[in-house]
Design a protein around this motif. Structure first.
Motif, PDB file in Angstrom:
ATOM      1  N   THR A  33       0.788  -1.229   0.000  1.00 40.32           N
ATOM      2  CA  THR A  33       0.000   0.000   0.000  1.00 40.32           C
ATOM      3  C   THR A  33       0.822   1.283   0.000  1.00 40.32           C
ATOM      4  N   SER A  34       1.915   1.311   0.704  1.00 36.74           N
ATOM      5  CA  SER A  34       2.633   2.577   0.914  1.00 36.74           C
ATOM      6  C   SER A  34       4.099   2.416   0.541  1.00 36.74           C
ATOM      7  N   VAL A  57       3.084  -1.915  -6.349  1.00 36.65           N
ATOM      8  CA  VAL A  57       3.364  -0.989  -5.248  1.00 36.65           C
ATOM      9  C   VAL A  57       2.554   0.289  -5.440  1.00 36.65           C
ATOM     10  N   GLY A  58       1.828   0.677  -4.408  1.00 33.69           N
ATOM     11  CA  GLY A  58       1.072   1.921  -4.430  1.00 33.69           C
ATOM     12  C   GLY A  58       1.925   3.081  -3.962  1.00 33.69           C
ATOM     13  N   PHE A  89      -1.512   5.635  -5.855  1.00 31.16           N
ATOM     14  CA  PHE A  89      -2.335   5.217  -4.709  1.00 31.16           C
ATOM     15  C   PHE A  89      -2.384   6.327  -3.678  1.00 31.16           C
ATOM     16  N   ASP A  90      -3.583   6.830  -3.462  1.00 38.95           N
ATOM     17  CA  ASP A  90      -3.815   7.894  -2.490  1.00 38.95           C
ATOM     18  C   ASP A  90      -4.899   7.404  -1.539  1.00 38.95           C
ATOM     19  N   CYS A 109      -0.196  -4.193   4.033  1.00 34.46           N
ATOM     20  CA  CYS A 109      -0.752  -2.877   4.369  1.00 34.46           C
ATOM     21  C   CYS A 109      -0.006  -2.238   5.527  1.00 34.46           C
ATOM     22  N   SER A 110       0.654  -1.125   5.233  1.00 37.33           N
ATOM     23  CA  SER A 110       1.243  -0.300   6.295  1.00 37.33           C
ATOM     24  C   SER A 110       0.555   1.056   6.219  1.00 37.33           C
ATOM     25  N   LEU A 111      -0.380   1.263   7.133  1.00 37.38           N
ATOM     26  CA  LEU A 111      -1.178   2.490   7.121  1.00 37.38           C
ATOM     27  C   LEU A 111      -0.358   3.679   7.585  1.00 37.38           C
TER      28      LEU A 111
END
Length: 343
Positions: A33-34, A57-58, A89-90, A109-111
């Motif tokens: 995610t990040s 990769v976002g 990715f936003d 997922c790493s928020l």
């Protein structure tokens, strides 16, 4: 992968029991995610260097400019050169969710630290269910014992992660998603990220931990544990791991390590809770982030990170080696993100 690059060994040689699962095709395309985050970037780079061919990769490219390119674009360039598929990715744009997870089997997922998490995470998880994601690996904050309970009670950021974890753990009842939660103590990178400008321009290290030891864990250890979990998902499905350092370390000792590492004097400014909060607010940070940072310092100052019960053997059990020390972390640059570095 940090310790793989350092030793030059194959994964099965250094991670007991991984063996034939190293390239388990069942993990399919992995979406991270990040990609600009401390953990996300390391995991993406490590997966690619471990030989996994399908990594998406976002990246949010609206980040700070460094020369002619944004930080996000610099990260994208490095990962694309390694074979990653990079997508916009936003977290603020739900349309990005569907594009990101379409055709994906596994999500890492790493928020980021954000204000509207209560809307964002459930919406992202719904997209994962819609597109039949099978496994969801999430980074969280420490969840073991009474110390973790106190953090959840006192720190909004920890409550946010705890609530997201609760939601994720229920996903298996109405979807095909299994989960692994990697709950980490304080990342060694966090104070450096938030104090980079002061360290560079003023030579200051500002804390409010009252001389208490702190439970820091290396982002490299978190990454290595994540890789083990991602590449052998059957063994680690529907489990929670708590990653910690080997022992507490005081901020004053970290300041000494920073001075040696960067070869310059650094003034350790030790403040009380209210003065620290005022100091952080003066950096122009939003109120919700100021509150989180101040509450983390209050918890550190309470001494809970010195409790033996705060520490686990999960890093060692997953990777087969001892946790990285703060000194080792500062010198281990194999997985550092491109762009602006610290002092």
């Amino acid at each position: 992968m940090s310790f793989l690059k350092k030793t030059g060994k194959a994964m099965a040689d250094v991670i007991p029991g991984l063996g034939k699962f190293t390239f388990d095709p069942e993990i399919g395309t992995v979406f991270i995610t990040s990609g600009t985050g401390v953990i996300g970037y390391r995991v993406a780079l490590s997966l690619l260097e471990a030989g996994h061919k399908s990594v998406r990769v976002g990246i949010w490219k609206g980040d700070r400019l460094e020369g002619e390119k944004s930080f996000g674009q610099q990260v994208a360039d490095v990962l694309e050169a390694k074979g990653a598929e990079v997508v916009d990715f936003d977290w603020a744009c739900e349309e990005d969710y569907n594009n990101a997870v379409r055709g994906v089997k596994t999500v890492f997922c790493s928020l980021p630290h954000m204000e509207n998490w209560s809307d964002v995470f459930p919406a992202f998880l719904r997209s994962c269910k819609k597109h039949k994601v099978e496994h969801f690996v999430k980074i969280s904050f420490l969840r073991t014992g009474k110390v973790a309970e106190r953090y959840r009670e006192e720190v909004p950021f920890v409550r946010f992660h705890g609530t997201c974890d609760d939601i994720l753990e229920q996903a298996k009842f109405d979807s095909r998603i299994s989960y692994t939660i990697i709950a980490a103590s304080h990342l060694m990178s966090t104070p450096l990220v938030y104090q980079a400008k002061d360290l560079r321009e003023k030579g200051r290290w500002v804390t409010a931990s009252y001389g208490m030891g702190i439970n820091y864990v290396s982002p490299n250890d978190v990454c290595d544990c994540a890789l083990v979990v991602l590449l052998d998902r059957k063994k680690h499905r529907n489990k929670v791991y708590n990653l910690t350092g080997g022992c507490p370390i005081k901020d004053s000792d970290i300041c000494k390590l920073l001075m040696v590492h960067y070869g310059k004097p650094i003034d350790h400014v030790q403040l009380g809770y209210h003065h620290f909060k005022k100091e952080v607010k003066g950096r122009g940070l939003p109120d919700w982030l100021v509150k989180d940072m101040a509450e983390f310092e209050r918890m550190k100052a309470s001494g809970v990170d010195e409790y033996v019960s705060s520490y686990t053997k999960d890093v060692e059990e997953l990777t087969g080696r001892k946790p990285e020390t703060f000194k080792d972390y500062l010198t281990n640059k194999s997985c550092m993100r491109p762009g602006l570095t610290f002092p």
